[in-house]
Design an enzyme around this catalytic site. Structure first.
Site, PDB file in Angstrom:
ATOM      1  N   GLY A  19     -19.224  21.271 -16.904  1.00  0.00           N
ATOM      2  CA  GLY A  19     -20.384  22.305 -16.510  1.00  0.00           C
ATOM      3  C   GLY A  19     -21.222  22.803 -17.879  1.00  0.00           C
ATOM      4  O   GLY A  19     -21.532  23.727 -18.042  1.00  0.00           O
ATOM      5  N   LYS A  20     -21.643  21.551 -18.499  1.00  0.00           N
ATOM      6  CA  LYS A  20     -22.460  22.030 -19.810  1.00  0.00           C
ATOM      7  C   LYS A  20     -23.701  22.725 -19.434  1.00  0.00           C
ATOM      8  O   LYS A  20     -24.484  23.727 -20.216  1.00  0.00           O
ATOM      9  CB  LYS A  20     -22.687  20.508 -20.416  1.00  0.00           C
ATOM     10  N   ARG A  21     -24.245  22.146 -18.504  1.00  0.00           N
ATOM     11  CA  ARG A  21     -25.802  22.868 -17.908  1.00  0.00           C
ATOM     12  C   ARG A  21     -25.271  24.313 -17.496  1.00  0.00           C
ATOM     13  O   ARG A  21     -26.433  25.184 -17.177  1.00  0.00           O
ATOM     14  CB  ARG A  21     -26.239  21.903 -16.772  1.00  0.00           C
ATOM     15  N   MET A  22     -24.202  24.914 -17.429  1.00  0.00           N
ATOM     16  CA  MET A  22     -24.115  26.146 -16.949  1.00  0.00           C
ATOM     17  C   MET A  22     -24.236  27.101 -18.233  1.00  0.00           C
ATOM     18  O   MET A  22     -24.523  28.296 -18.190  1.00  0.00           O
ATOM     19  CB  MET A  22     -22.752  26.506 -16.481  1.00  0.00           C
ATOM     20  N   ARG A  23     -24.009  26.453 -19.600  1.00  0.00           N
ATOM     21  CA  ARG A  23     -24.416  27.113 -20.750  1.00  0.00           C
ATOM     22  C   ARG A  23     -23.433  28.387 -20.765  1.00  0.00           C
ATOM     23  O   ARG A  23     -23.898  29.407 -21.001  1.00  0.00           O
ATOM     24  CB  ARG A  23     -25.787  27.445 -20.931  1.00  0.00           C
TER      25      ARG A  23
END
Length: 257
Positions: A19-23
């Site tokens: 879930g890297k794009r969730m930051r």
């Protein structure tokens, strides 16, 4: 006449994505939708399907996910490091019954209806590789369902690997699929990672099923909301509004003013 009991149902929930794009430091599947974690919605649906075994595949740093769901009916499988959806399901297989069928769901795709998934399971119990699809006006970013001249599914091609002609296809793969568990176990041994992402795609089993002559059946999702997943905070906010609207509509249909 005595009716035979349906074959056992395994459900593998793939929830190891970073879930890297969730930051966010919070695992993606623990972000709330309607006040409850995304994964809680998926588990609710899995239980409605009366699965014999439910296995959640979690990833590095996912101990918070296990701690949040200490439910005794769950099995757990670690995928570390993540190497794609095919690799994720391979980690779950040792926790699943070898007979019957396995339904693959995703921990951040929370709103598929049990009635829709029952159609997917039914085809698998008849021996097919069963897929859930939907047509989109804008299919950008999704794997395309490729069909032959007779309408039969021949492949799922990820956008990174698709030709311009394939990118024009509007029918997309939702990721949800089911098949006899023994089929998955055999196919996953033959899946490789020779693709643009260097990952083991679960969608590679389509071609393997075709080579074996295994029927590939599709079920169409009833609405877009059933197929939506979360990869960014923006997508989570959009899904929250859709979820709230659906809850409001249900209340209105029940006579609430």
């Amino acid at each position: 006449m005595v009716t035979a009991a349906p074959s056992p149902l395994n459900i593998a929930i793939l929830a190891a994505g970073q879930g890297k794009r969730m930051r966010s430091g919070l695992p993606k599947v623990l972000h709330p939708l309607g006040g409850r974690p995304l994964l809680a919605h998926v588990l609710d649906t899995a239980r409605k399907l009366a699965a014999n075994r439910i296995c959640v595949v979690y990833g590095h740093g996912g101990e918070a996910v296990r701690a949040r769901f200490p439910d005794p009916d769950l099995e757990w499988a670690l995928q570390d490091p993540p190497q794609g959806t095919g690799h994720a399901l391979a980690q779950a297989l040792p926790q699943l019954a070898t007979d019957g069928v396995t339904l693959v769901l995703f921990g951040a795709d929370p709103l598929a209806r049990a009635s829709t998934l029952e159609s997917v399971i039914r085809h698998a119990r008849q021996g097919a590789l069963s897929l859930l699809t939907i047509e989109l006006d804008d299919p950008t970013g999704y794997g395309r369902i490729v069909r032959g001249p007779d309408g039969a599914v021949t492949a799922i091609v990820e956008e990174k690997d698709a030709t311009p002609e394939q990118r024009a296809i509007r029918e997309i793969n939702t990721g949800v699929m089911a098949a006899p568990t023994a089929h998955f176990a055999r196919w996953l041994k033959a899946v490789d990672n020779r693709n643009a992402s260097g990952e083991y795609y679960l969608t590679a089993v389509i071609a393997l099923a075709g080579k074996e002559g295994v029927a590939i059946e599709t079920s169409r999702a009833g609405s877009l909301i059933e197929t939506l997943g979360v990869n960014t905070m923006r997508e989570l906010a959009q899904l929250e509004r859709l979820y709230q609207r659906a809850q409001a509509d249900a209340l209105l249909d029940a006579g609430v003013t």
